[in-house]
Structures are given as C-alpha cells and as structure tokens.
Motif scaffolding. Structure first.
Motif, PDB file in Angstrom:
ATOM      1  N   GLY A 146      -7.830  20.159  20.120  1.00 56.74           N
ATOM      2  CA  GLY A 146      -9.029  20.177  20.926  1.00 56.74           C
ATOM      3  C   GLY A 146      -9.246  18.896  21.697  1.00 56.74           C
ATOM      4  O   GLY A 146     -10.078  18.841  22.599  1.00 56.74           O
ATOM      5  N   ASP A 147      -8.493  17.843  21.367  1.00 56.75           N
ATOM      6  CA  ASP A 147      -8.565  16.585  22.095  1.00 56.75           C
ATOM      7  C   ASP A 147      -7.737  16.702  23.377  1.00 56.75           C
ATOM      8  O   ASP A 147      -6.775  17.465  23.437  1.00 56.75           O
ATOM      9  N   ALA A 148      -8.096  15.958  24.392  1.00 59.87           N
ATOM     10  CA  ALA A 148      -7.368  16.011  25.669  1.00 59.87           C
ATOM     11  C   ALA A 148      -5.899  15.636  25.517  1.00 59.87           C
ATOM     12  O   ALA A 148      -5.066  16.038  26.325  1.00 59.87           O
ATOM     13  N   THR A 149      -5.552  14.883  24.465  1.00 57.91           N
ATOM     14  CA  THR A 149      -4.156  14.486  24.257  1.00 57.91           C
ATOM     15  C   THR A 149      -3.373  15.497  23.429  1.00 57.91           C
ATOM     16  O   THR A 149      -2.182  15.320  23.204  1.00 57.91           O
ATOM     17  N   CYS A 150      -4.022  16.546  22.967  1.00 54.86           N
ATOM     18  CA  CYS A 150      -3.336  17.586  22.190  1.00 54.86           C
ATOM     19  C   CYS A 150      -2.633  18.528  23.154  1.00 54.86           C
ATOM     20  O   CYS A 150      -3.262  19.332  23.839  1.00 54.86           O
ATOM     21  N   GLN A 151      -1.311  18.406  23.211  1.00 54.82           N
ATOM     22  CA  GLN A 151      -0.495  19.235  24.085  1.00 54.82           C
ATOM     23  C   GLN A 151       0.703  19.766  23.314  1.00 54.82           C
ATOM     24  O   GLN A 151       1.027  19.283  22.242  1.00 54.82           O
ATOM     25  N   ALA A 152       1.366  20.763  23.877  1.00 57.89           N
ATOM     26  CA  ALA A 152       2.579  21.320  23.286  1.00 57.89           C
ATOM     27  C   ALA A 152       3.504  21.785  24.413  1.00 57.89           C
ATOM     28  O   ALA A 152       3.068  21.966  25.553  1.00 57.89           O
ATOM     29  N   GLU A 153       4.780  21.973  24.083  1.00 62.06           N
ATOM     30  CA  GLU A 153       5.743  22.492  25.055  1.00 62.06           C
ATOM     31  C   GLU A 153       5.685  24.010  25.042  1.00 62.06           C
ATOM     32  O   GLU A 153       5.657  24.622  23.986  1.00 62.06           O
ATOM     33  N   VAL A 154       5.691  24.616  26.198  1.00 59.15           N
ATOM     34  CA  VAL A 154       5.621  26.066  26.295  1.00 59.15           C
ATOM     35  C   VAL A 154       7.011  26.663  26.073  1.00 59.15           C
ATOM     36  O   VAL A 154       8.022  26.067  26.452  1.00 59.15           O
ATOM     37  N   GLU A 155       7.059  27.817  25.425  1.00 58.44           N
ATOM     38  CA  GLU A 155       8.323  28.542  25.228  1.00 58.44           C
ATOM     39  C   GLU A 155       9.025  28.762  26.556  1.00 58.44           C
ATOM     40  O   GLU A 155       8.391  29.090  27.557  1.00 58.44           O
ATOM     41  N   GLY A 156      10.340  28.614  26.555  1.00 58.20           N
ATOM     42  CA  GLY A 156      11.133  28.882  27.742  1.00 58.20           C
ATOM     43  C   GLY A 156      11.286  27.688  28.651  1.00 58.20           C
ATOM     44  O   GLY A 156      12.138  27.681  29.525  1.00 58.20           O
ATOM     45  N   ILE A 157      10.440  26.663  28.440  1.00 57.17           N
ATOM     46  CA  ILE A 157      10.535  25.456  29.265  1.00 57.17           C
ATOM     47  C   ILE A 157      10.340  24.254  28.342  1.00 57.17           C
ATOM     48  O   ILE A 157       9.418  23.476  28.489  1.00 57.17           O
ATOM     49  N   THR A 158      11.217  24.095  27.355  1.00 57.29           N
ATOM     50  CA  THR A 158      11.085  23.050  26.346  1.00 57.29           C
ATOM     51  C   THR A 158      12.063  21.910  26.607  1.00 57.29           C
ATOM     52  O   THR A 158      13.013  22.044  27.373  1.00 57.29           O
ATOM     53  N   ALA A 159      11.860  20.784  25.918  1.00 58.20           N
ATOM     54  CA  ALA A 159      12.768  19.640  26.035  1.00 58.20           C
ATOM     55  C   ALA A 159      14.172  20.022  25.574  1.00 58.20           C
ATOM     56  O   ALA A 159      15.164  19.554  26.126  1.00 58.20           O
ATOM     57  N   SER A 160      14.266  20.910  24.558  1.00 56.14           N
ATOM     58  CA  SER A 160      15.586  21.308  24.061  1.00 56.14           C
ATOM     59  C   SER A 160      16.379  22.089  25.105  1.00 56.14           C
ATOM     60  O   SER A 160      17.595  22.150  25.041  1.00 56.14           O
ATOM     61  N   THR A 161      15.706  22.652  26.071  1.00 54.97           N
ATOM     62  CA  THR A 161      16.399  23.367  27.148  1.00 54.97           C
ATOM     63  C   THR A 161      16.526  22.500  28.403  1.00 54.97           C
ATOM     64  O   THR A 161      17.053  22.954  29.410  1.00 54.97           O
ATOM     65  N   GLY A 162      15.999  21.280  28.325  1.00 55.05           N
ATOM     66  CA  GLY A 162      16.099  20.367  29.459  1.00 55.05           C
ATOM     67  C   GLY A 162      15.033  20.561  30.520  1.00 55.05           C
ATOM     68  O   GLY A 162      15.106  19.967  31.591  1.00 55.05           O
ATOM     69  N   ARG A 163      14.057  21.416  30.241  1.00 59.36           N
ATOM     70  CA  ARG A 163      13.021  21.698  31.242  1.00 59.36           C
ATOM     71  C   ARG A 163      11.629  21.682  30.598  1.00 59.36           C
ATOM     72  O   ARG A 163      10.944  22.690  30.604  1.00 59.36           O
TER      73      ARG A 163
END
Length: 180
Positions: free
Chosen positions: A19-36
C-alpha cells in the motif's frame, strides 16, 4: 497488459509496506528474468490506466521459454486503479488465463471470457475491485476444464504485515465449465 499505481499486496522488496508508494512488483510476462522488467503498484487506488471498452481480444496468451512468470494472459491488469474503465470486453481462446488481476482496485462490467486454457478469471496480490455482468465458458486443454475462477492472496517478498487482502466482489454472472 495494463500496469497501474494502485495498492498491491505483493511487494518485490522485503520490508516494504504493502500500500506504500514504494511497494511495486514485476508483472508476469515482462520480468527481469526475461530481460524485460516492468513494474506496477503504488498507493493511488483511484489511479487511471485509461479505458478498454467495446473490445474483443482474440487468441491471446502464451507461455514463453518455460521460465516461471514468463507468460501472458488474455488480459493482465496489474495494480490497476478504480479510475480505469473496463466495460464490454471479450477475451476469446486465451493460451493462458482469460483475465488475471494482480492487486489494485479496478472494476469491470460486461465481461465475456470464452475458451481460456488456464483459469478464466484469476486474481491475487490484493485485488479489491468488482466484476459485474460476466459470462464465462471454460474449456480445458486436457479434456477437463481448468478453474473458472482462481483467487489467492500472494505476499511477494514483503515481510511487513498488511490489511490488504484479495477480496473482490463478483456479481451477476453465468459460468459454465465444459469438458473439451
């Protein structure tokens, strides 16, 4: 994929408060493990990611490279806020979930999901929006239907206690499971 800045439960950083402005996550299909990598989440429940109305999404969704999280749904709504309009949308024959919602407060009306190979409606990471007037026809890829609806309460990497819970309101719906 629509990414927004509404509250989510699944922060990608430990000790970050959901709920904090710094709380983020990577969306499926565009993650760091896929390079995007692409991030979603924040603290603005009324955030607008625009509008989708009178739209057909046909033959979307796929699993890529066998990498966990490297898949695309028919429609992915990640941290999308209640200022977003989703109305009169059909997702047909998705290769993964019909619609998957990761947190946020987005509301949807007049939604048709047909032929998804995984779940028709999948929600997690603290989605608290509404879905009204749904028609779902689920067929499975192995002769039996997968889930019509699958909802969970993912935490991500955060170790901070939170009151953000996945609890959507789903009303006025017809859901049919048909063996292929």
């Amino acid at each position: 994929i629509l990414n927004g800045r509404a509250k989510i439960k699944a922060c990608n950083l430990a000790n970050t408060a959901p709920g904090d402005a710094t709380c983020q996550a990577e969306v499926e299909g565009i993650t760091a493990s896929t390079g995007r990598p692409a991030l979603y989440g924040g603290a603005t429940d009324t955030d607008s990611s625009g509008r989708l109305n009178y739209l057909q999404i046909r033959y979307p969704g796929a699993f890529f490279n066998g990498v966990a999280g490297d898949d695309l749904n028919g429609l992915t709504l990640a941290g999308v806020g209640s200022g977003t309009l989703i109305d009169n949308v059909q997702i047909h024959n998705s290769g993964d979930d019909g619609v998957e919602i990761f947190g946020g407060t987005v509301n949807m009306k007049h939604l048709i999901i047909t032929g998804a190979l995984d779940d028709s409606l999948d929600c997690d990471a603290g989605w608290t929006g509404k879905a009204q007037f749904l028609i779902v026809r689920q067929t499975g890829s192995t002769g039996t239907p997968d889930g019509l609806v699958e909802c969970s309460n993912l935490n991500g990497s955060t170790t901070v206690a939170t009151t953000i819970q996945t609890r959507p309101t789903i009303s006025n719906f017809t859901m049919i499971a048909v063996a292929a």
